[in-house]
Design a protein around this motif. Structure first.
Motif, PDB file in Angstrom:
ATOM      1  N   LYS A  21       0.825  -1.216   0.000  1.00 10.33           N
ATOM      2  CA  LYS A  21       0.000   0.000   0.000  1.00 10.33           C
ATOM      3  C   LYS A  21       0.862   1.272   0.000  1.00 10.33           C
ATOM      4  CE  LYS A  21      -1.202   0.419   4.917  1.00 10.33           C
ATOM      5  NZ  LYS A  21      -0.017   1.115   5.332  1.00 10.33           N
ATOM      6  N   ASP A  22       2.054   1.162   0.560  1.00 12.69           N
ATOM      7  CA  ASP A  22       2.928   2.321   0.522  1.00 12.69           C
ATOM      8  C   ASP A  22       3.337   2.676  -0.905  1.00 12.69           C
ATOM      9  OD1 ASP A  22       4.653   1.630   3.611  1.00 12.69           O
ATOM     10  OD2 ASP A  22       2.818   2.702   3.174  1.00 12.69           O
ATOM     11  N   LYS A  30       1.425   2.544  -3.450  1.00 16.17           N
ATOM     12  CA  LYS A  30       0.340   3.386  -3.984  1.00 16.17           C
ATOM     13  C   LYS A  30       0.526   4.824  -3.491  1.00 16.17           C
ATOM     14  CE  LYS A  30      -3.266  -0.013  -4.739  1.00 16.17           C
ATOM     15  NZ  LYS A  30      -3.604  -0.981  -3.712  1.00 16.17           N
ATOM     16  N   ASP A  31       0.892   4.969  -2.218  1.00 15.79           N
ATOM     17  CA  ASP A  31       1.134   6.310  -1.673  1.00 15.79           C
ATOM     18  C   ASP A  31       2.249   7.019  -2.446  1.00 15.79           C
ATOM     19  OD1 ASP A  31      -0.702   5.790   0.251  1.00 15.79           O
ATOM     20  OD2 ASP A  31       0.738   5.438   1.878  1.00 15.79           O
ATOM     21  N   SER A  79       1.020   8.142  -5.863  1.00 18.27           N
ATOM     22  CA  SER A  79       0.191   9.362  -5.843  1.00 18.27           C
ATOM     23  C   SER A  79       0.994  10.575  -5.379  1.00 18.27           C
ATOM     24  CB  SER A  79      -1.104   9.200  -5.036  1.00 18.27           C
ATOM     25  OG  SER A  79      -0.959   8.316  -4.007  1.00 18.27           O
ATOM     26  N   HIS A  80       1.950  10.352  -4.499  1.00 16.61           N
ATOM     27  CA  HIS A  80       2.831  11.459  -4.091  1.00 16.61           C
ATOM     28  C   HIS A  80       3.582  12.016  -5.313  1.00 16.61           C
ATOM     29  CE1 HIS A  80       5.120  13.516  -0.844  1.00 16.61           C
ATOM     30  NE2 HIS A  80       6.059  13.579  -1.776  1.00 16.61           N
ATOM     31  N   LYS A 132       7.401   8.379   6.100  1.00 22.65           N
ATOM     32  CA  LYS A 132       6.236   8.776   6.896  1.00 22.65           C
ATOM     33  C   LYS A 132       6.676   8.711   8.340  1.00 22.65           C
ATOM     34  CE  LYS A 132       1.936   7.500   4.730  1.00 22.65           C
ATOM     35  NZ  LYS A 132       0.894   6.530   4.604  1.00 22.65           N
ATOM     36  N   ILE A 141       5.148  13.677   6.325  1.00 23.66           N
ATOM     37  CA  ILE A 141       5.754  12.986   5.183  1.00 23.66           C
ATOM     38  C   ILE A 141       6.858  13.881   4.635  1.00 23.66           C
ATOM     39  CG2 ILE A 141       5.384  12.180   2.803  1.00 23.66           C
ATOM     40  CD1 ILE A 141       2.582  11.343   3.626  1.00 23.66           C
TER      41      ILE A 141
END
Ligand code: ATP
Length: 490
Positions: free
Chosen positions: A4-5, A7-8, A11-12, A365, A378
């Protein structure tokens, strides 16, 4: 780092101007991406670090920039026309196309959770079939193991076919066979065909190298994992020409040198490993990948190959032009080594894959407890020499001459360092904005600055603040955020 990171991170990358899907307003173009205002700076810094580490820091490596279009016979000589293929298979129900090897590998890695031995057996059987070009055998393996399409859930497959990864296009106004050109699938061939041009005009003595950064194009069947596998990407390659018989020593040297580079740009040693190739291409006598632990597992980032004299020999044969080098050094019997076709050790890294590794590593994070409150922060923990912006000048208020003083200091810094001037929003918001793009230092201009010209420097990672003069800020930047600092740590 969990899935899932990733995906972060993706998007970041979009939200903060690093990477955009290509043709975004037309809903994108699969496996093609654009670099935004911060991405281009980070990518340029990475390319510059590689370029300087491979040319300027070395005594015997020079660079070139060859054209993307090349004589079509080059791709026959290199073997790309006949064998730059991936095995593909289509599911008749979902109409989805897969790389047969990735389909089997994905199946095996799921199976490995419950039956490692069987999974290993399937992968080694697949490798055997592929090395024998037994596509019918690969199909039979998929059917025998009942491997299903992840979309339709059925086993309704077409046969396995070879798919050439080169893009072709027509040059000139008449479209016939002879006008077909390929978009280069690697930059290396541009180096091989210029080997003698560079050797002669640069009076280069073996061992020496030629480096190049440039675009390459591959019609990847399955393009996934963001910029990890693209159809248009950038390679940074170096071919090192050596005396036959010395190539394995040079191969060991380059293995180590390249791993050290990745550590110097900030990738942790525990996230890097060698993957030695057991099955070698017919022209190679040693090959290793440097793998990085991406959020989706350890994957190839760079390849180092000892390619013998395969390419130069083949170009000599196809072009009918001698690709020999005269070595007047003396052998153990006191005789010159004489004429030979040099052997080649190549290092090849994707600029985009390196970018992705650096971005994944930098994405941090952090949770801090402030009294009753828990805060999440972040930031991008980029090596200061790679950061898109090195320093942001932030007057705490626009009035009372602070803005003008900030502008003056900004002007003094910006020709030497990539700096930005930011006076919008609260100082806290501005710090956050800079953290998100990895700016290592923010400089606050306040009322004391009017009196004694000192500023407050806020450090990105520790958030510590310290007071210093502008001259000291410059020295801080020079001693931490320049390319030579990075190169000195190699
Ligand atoms: P893979 O097995 O992942 O397809 P490869 O072994 O075909 O890669 P090489 O031909 O050795 O890759 O290319 C050298 C480097 O170029 C790779 O290590 C990678 O960093 C980069 N590269 C290759 N293909 C792509 C791609 N489609 N998108 C982005 N980078 C790529």
């Amino acid at each position: 780092m969990a899935e899932k990171d990733f995906k972060d991170i993706v998007s970041h990358a979009k939200e903060y101007g690093f990477v955009f899907p290509s043709s975004d307003i037309y809903d994108g173009l699969q496996a093609v991406y654009d670099y935004g205002q911060n991405g281009v700076e980070l990518k340029n810094n990475l390319k510059q670090a590689w370029w300087k580490a491979m040319t300027q820091v070395q005594d015997n490596i020079v660079g070139i920039d060859s054209a993307i279009f090349m004589h079509p016979t080059i791709w026959k000589a290199s073997g790309h026309v006949d064998s730059f293929n991936d095995p593909m298979i289509d599911n008749k129900d979902s109409k989805k196309r897969y790389r047969a090897d990735t389909l089997i590998e994905d199946f095996a890695s799921e199976l490995a959770k419950t039956d490692q031995a069987k999974a290993d057996h399937i992968v080694s059987e697949m490798n055997r079939l592929l090395s024998e070009s037994d596509l019918k055998g690969v199909y039979d393996l998929i059917v025998a193991e009942n491997i299903k399409c992840p979309i339709s859930g059925t086993c309704n497959w077409t046969e396995v076919r070879q798919f050439n990864l080169m893009f072709s296009t027509q040059v000139g106004s008449v479209a016939d066979e002879s006008s077909t050109l390929y978009l280069r699938p690697e930059t290396a061939q541009g180096i091989f065909v210029n080997f003698l041009n560079v050797q002669k005009t640069g009076r280069m003595k073996v061992p020496f190298g030629i480096a190049q950064i440039g675009k390459a194009f591959r019609n990847e069947i399955v393009a996934r994992q963001f910029i990890f596998r693209m159809r248009e990407f950038e390679q940074m390659e170096m071919q090192f020409f050596v005396r036959p018989g010395t190539e394995l020593d040079w191969y060991e040297k380059w293995k180590e040198t390249r791993l050290n580079f990745h550590k110097a740009i900030g990738l942790p040693a525990e996230d890097l490993k060698y993957h030695i190739h057991e099955k070698l291409a017919h022209y190679a006598n040693a090959a290793v990948d440097i793998e990085y632990r991406f959020p989706f597992g350890f994957k190839e980032m760079e390849g180092i190959h000892s390619r013998t004299d395969f390419d130069l020999k083949s170009h000599q044969e196809f072009s009918k032009k001698k690709q020999q080098y005269f070595d007047n050094d003396l052998d153990e019997n006191g005789k010159p080594f004489g004429n030979y076709i040099p052997y080649v050790v190549e290092t090849s890294v994707g600029a985009d894959r390196l970018f992705l590794a650096v971005l994944c590593n930098a994405f941090t994070k952090e949770t801090t407890v402030d009294g009753e409150q828990t805060k999440e922060r972040i930031y991008l923990n980029l090596h200061p020499a790679l950061a898109p912006i090195k320093v942001a000048i932030c007057p705490i208020v626009k009035k009372d001459g602070l803005s003008e003083l900030g502008q003056k200091m900004y002007k003094e810094l910006k020709t030497e360092f990539n700096a930005s001037f930011d006076e919008k929003d609260s100082i806290g918001k501005r710090y956050t904005r800079q953290d998100l793009i990895g700016t290592p230092y923010c400089v606050a201009i306040d009322y004391q600055t009017l009196e004694d010209q000192t500023v407050t420097v806020r450090h990105r990672n520790s958030m510590q603040q310290e007071r210093m003069t502008l001259e000291e800020v410059k020295n801080l930047l020079r001693s931490t955020a320049t390319m030579s600092v990075l190169l000195n740590s190699l």
